[in-house]
Scaffold this active site. Structure first.
Site, mmCIF file in Angstrom:
data_model
loop_
_atom_site.group_PDB
_atom_site.id
_atom_site.type_symbol
_atom_site.label_atom_id
_atom_site.label_comp_id
_atom_site.label_asym_id
_atom_site.label_seq_id
_atom_site.Cartn_x
_atom_site.Cartn_y
_atom_site.Cartn_z
ATOM 1 N N GLN A 1 0.840 -1.195 0.000
ATOM 2 C CA GLN A 1 0.000 0.000 0.000
ATOM 3 C C GLN A 1 0.880 1.252 0.000
ATOM 4 O OE1 GLN A 1 -0.309 -2.639 2.034
ATOM 5 N NE2 GLN A 1 -2.436 -3.007 2.630
ATOM 6 N N ARG B 1 -12.144 -5.821 -7.745
ATOM 7 C CA ARG B 1 -12.678 -6.761 -6.758
ATOM 8 C C ARG B 1 -13.396 -5.952 -5.682
ATOM 9 N NH1 ARG B 1 -7.809 -8.983 -2.889
ATOM 10 N NH2 ARG B 1 -6.593 -7.077 -2.703
ATOM 11 N N GLN C 1 0.466 -0.490 -5.859
ATOM 12 C CA GLN C 1 -0.750 -0.819 -5.115
ATOM 13 C C GLN C 1 -1.306 0.440 -4.461
ATOM 14 O OE1 GLN C 1 -0.405 -4.190 -2.477
ATOM 15 N NE2 GLN C 1 -2.280 -3.722 -1.375
ATOM 16 N N ASP C 2 -2.643 0.641 -4.590
ATOM 17 C CA ASP C 2 -3.340 1.766 -3.935
ATOM 18 C C ASP C 2 -2.850 3.126 -4.425
ATOM 19 O OD1 ASP C 2 -4.535 -0.273 -2.589
ATOM 20 O OD2 ASP C 2 -3.869 0.303 -0.599
ATOM 21 N N ASP D 1 -5.499 -3.127 -6.767
ATOM 22 C CA ASP D 1 -6.490 -2.210 -6.163
ATOM 23 C C ASP D 1 -6.079 -0.749 -6.347
ATOM 24 O OD1 ASP D 1 -7.520 -4.623 -5.264
ATOM 25 O OD2 ASP D 1 -6.770 -4.389 -3.225
#
Length: 604
Positions: free
Chosen positions: A398, A510, A420-421, A442
């Protein structure tokens, strides 16, 4: 939430099946199990509904006894009946009916209470409870020296709850200072604010990991979250509430789905390269002022860091505060505080004005929201011509490049680069146009309501063994206004992923939460998007309740025949349904996007 009923109904399955067997003289073969289960589910739903109704009636009767006891001994029977009807009707819209009825008790005591009074009671009910939640968080004793990670989480929690208090106060003022026509006209705004207040509370909770601290925070917020949840559900049915009072309002003019608008930026002087000469002349004729602050690495501006320019925001400033950031790489973490409303920051363009950092969770154990290279907390924020980076790499897990919690944020011609993020649309209404967004897992996520339009979404190569998920929406209440819409974008692999794109599983997204809502429409989907389209969230049943929608996409990855059937509410929308997720109705965009000065399209 909502787990108490399942235990009390647990013994019905056996008795129901037994009754079926006795009644029909059948053996319990597998052929008849689906029928028994279907009947059981139906009975169970009816029973739960009856329990909820009986609970509500019982609470309302209790409230009415109080009203009658406190009232005049002769008369007011009609007023009591009317109040009881209002409480029952309004609270029937909510999940926490007892809390709802109690919160409306004082309003019901007023025999002359109007629709406006009841709406204000619903909106105002969480305020005192959120304030109590802040007190509870303040009492959580965490040492910054021995446990800095949890200490920061508690501080973040308090900050988020204070933001919730400010939003609730603004909501109460909006209702109190408006007539019913204005309240209905601004119903989307109220719903958005209340949805955001709920997200702020759950994000506060999520900042805490250790059970001894987390339980104290959760217990302190219980009443606040229930009352906020109720408010979201009531505001989602605002027209129905107004009809209870026989309020007649004129039809609202609806912006046509095909309308499209362009506006010039509200800035002048010190122009970057992307300003055309005609635009400059027009702005000069309008008397638009020069930037309030100029940032330059070489010392040619008033400030050498963006943080210093942000800090120069004057007290009680009126209008836009304009910051021009000249070309260069600015290695700093920037936070625009919530008091800096209507900040407009622009640079010399993507890959020329770069704001970068590398804070992350994976290697540094920094909480996700605090990893953001650039964080906006102010309403009315606008950015253009800037690259926001987090260079932690995939090993950082993250690691946010840009985070916004400010309502009515708009970004144009910007690039968001991470793994990520990458892009965190944390809360409230946000609009992104003509941008580039890079990432792996994500990498577009949040609990706000965000629409990304006419942009390029570029998927990178993840760590070995990882998969790619473009989105992870966190909507938590089915009636909430939030969710993520991707409209007329291109989802493509970058140059490093392209050669191995079929070896790395890449999904559109997701579901982060049970009520997650994501719409991908009118977009070009590359051939590397898995036929299943959407990926399950490991260890959850979110796929059974979330909403994942597609409409009029194109490209080899857009074929929907192989989409994962586990997603119970997956749907290919029709045109009318897709139109509800455009910038006009979804973001209430006709009311604020014209003031941003950036291009936008309200409809399909």
């Amino acid at each position: 939430m909502g787990t108490g009923g399942s235990r009390s109904m647990g013994g019905l399955l056996g008795s129901t099946m037994g009754a079926l067997i006795m009644q029909n003289g059948l053996t319990a073969t597998a052929a008849f199990l689906p029928v028994a289960l279907a009947v059981e589910r139906r009975r169970r739903n009816i029973a739960v509904s009856l329990v909820s109704l009986l609970l509500l009636v019982g609470v309302v009767i209790g409230v009415m006894v109080v009203l009658k006891t406190n009232g005049s001994p002769h008369g007011h029977e009609n007023n009591n009946n009317s109040s009881m009807k209002m409480i029952t009707s309004i609270c029937q819209l909510t999940d926490y009916k007892e809390a709802c009825a109690i919160s409306l008790e004082s309003t019901a005591k007023n025999s002359s209470a109007t629709a406006k009074d009841y709406i204000q009671a619903v909106v105002g009910a969480p305020l005192d409870e959120v304030a109590k939640a802040i007190e509870a968080a303040t009492k959580v004793n965490v040492s910054n020296e021995t446990d800095p990670y949890e200490y920061m989480g508690v501080q973040d929690c308090k900050d988020l709850l204070e933001y919730a208090v400010d939003t609730l106060q603004a909501s109460i003022s909006l209702v109190g200072d408006s007539d019913l026509h204005t309240i209905e006209d601004r119903g989307h705004e109220l719903l958005s604010w209340m949805t955001g207040v709920y997200a702020l509370q759950t994000t506060c909770r999520d900042q805490i990991e250790k059970p001894e601290y987390k339980s104290a925070i959760e217990n302190g917020m219980l009443n606040a979250t229930q009352l906020t949840h109720n408010a979201v559900n009531v505001l989602a049915e605002l027209s129905q509430v107004l009809r209870l009072f026989n309020v007649q309002l004129p039809d609202q003019n609806v912006t046509t789905a095909s309308s499209s608008h362009r506006r010039l930026l509200m800035s002048s002087g010190g122009y970057p390269a992307w300003f055309k000469s005609d635009d400059r002349k027009l702005l000069e004729k309008q008397g638009i002022i020069r930037p309030d602050a100029v940032v330059a690495k070489d010392g040619s501006g008033q400030f050498k860091t963006i943080g210093d320019a942000v800090a120069a925001y004057p007290a009680n400033h009126q209008g836009r505060f304009v910051i021009y950031v000249k070309a260069g790489v600015y290695d700093e973490q920037v936070i625009v505080p919530k008091k800096n409303i209507n900040t407009f920051i622009y640079g010399d363009g993507i890959d020329r004005t770069i704001i970068t950092g590398r804070k992350n969770y994976g290697k540094m154990k920094v909480k996700t929201m605090n990893t953001a290279t650039f964080a906006n907390q102010a309403k009315g924020f606008i950015a253009r011509g800037i690259t926001f980076k987090n260079e932690a790499g995939p090993e950082g897990h993250q690691a946010v490049a840009f985070r916004s919690i400010g309502d009515e944020s708009a970004l144009f011609d910007c690039s968001f680069e991470g793994n990520q993020d990458t892009l965190y649309y944390q809360s409230f209404k946000q609009f992104y146009r003509n941008c580039r967004i890079y990432g792996t897992v994500d990498f577009i996520f949040g609990k706000g309501e965000a629409l990304i339009q006419d942009s390029e979404i570029i998927v990178r190569r993840p760590m070995p063994g990882q998969f790619n998920t473009v989105t992870a929406d966190g909507r938590e209440i089915k009636a909430g206004s939030n969710g993520l819409v991707i409209q007329n974008c291109r989802i493509v692999p970058d140059n490093f992923l392209f050669p191995i794109r079929f070896k790395v599983s890449t999904y559109l997204g997701r579901p982060w939460t049970e009520q997650s809502r994501t719409v991908v429409m009118q977009s070009e989907l590359g051939d590397f998007i898995r036929p299943e389209g959407w990926r399950l969230w490991d260890g959850s049943n979110n796929h059974k309740t979330c909403q994942v929608y597609e409409y009029a996409n194109r490209g080899p990855g857009s074929t929907t025949g192989g989409r994962d059937k586990a997603f119970s509410h997956f749907k290919v929308l029709n045109t009318a349904e897709a139109a509800t997720f455009t910038a006009g109705p979804f973001l209430d965009g006709q009311k604020w996007l014209p003031q941003t000065g950036i291009p936008y399209r309200l409809g399909l």
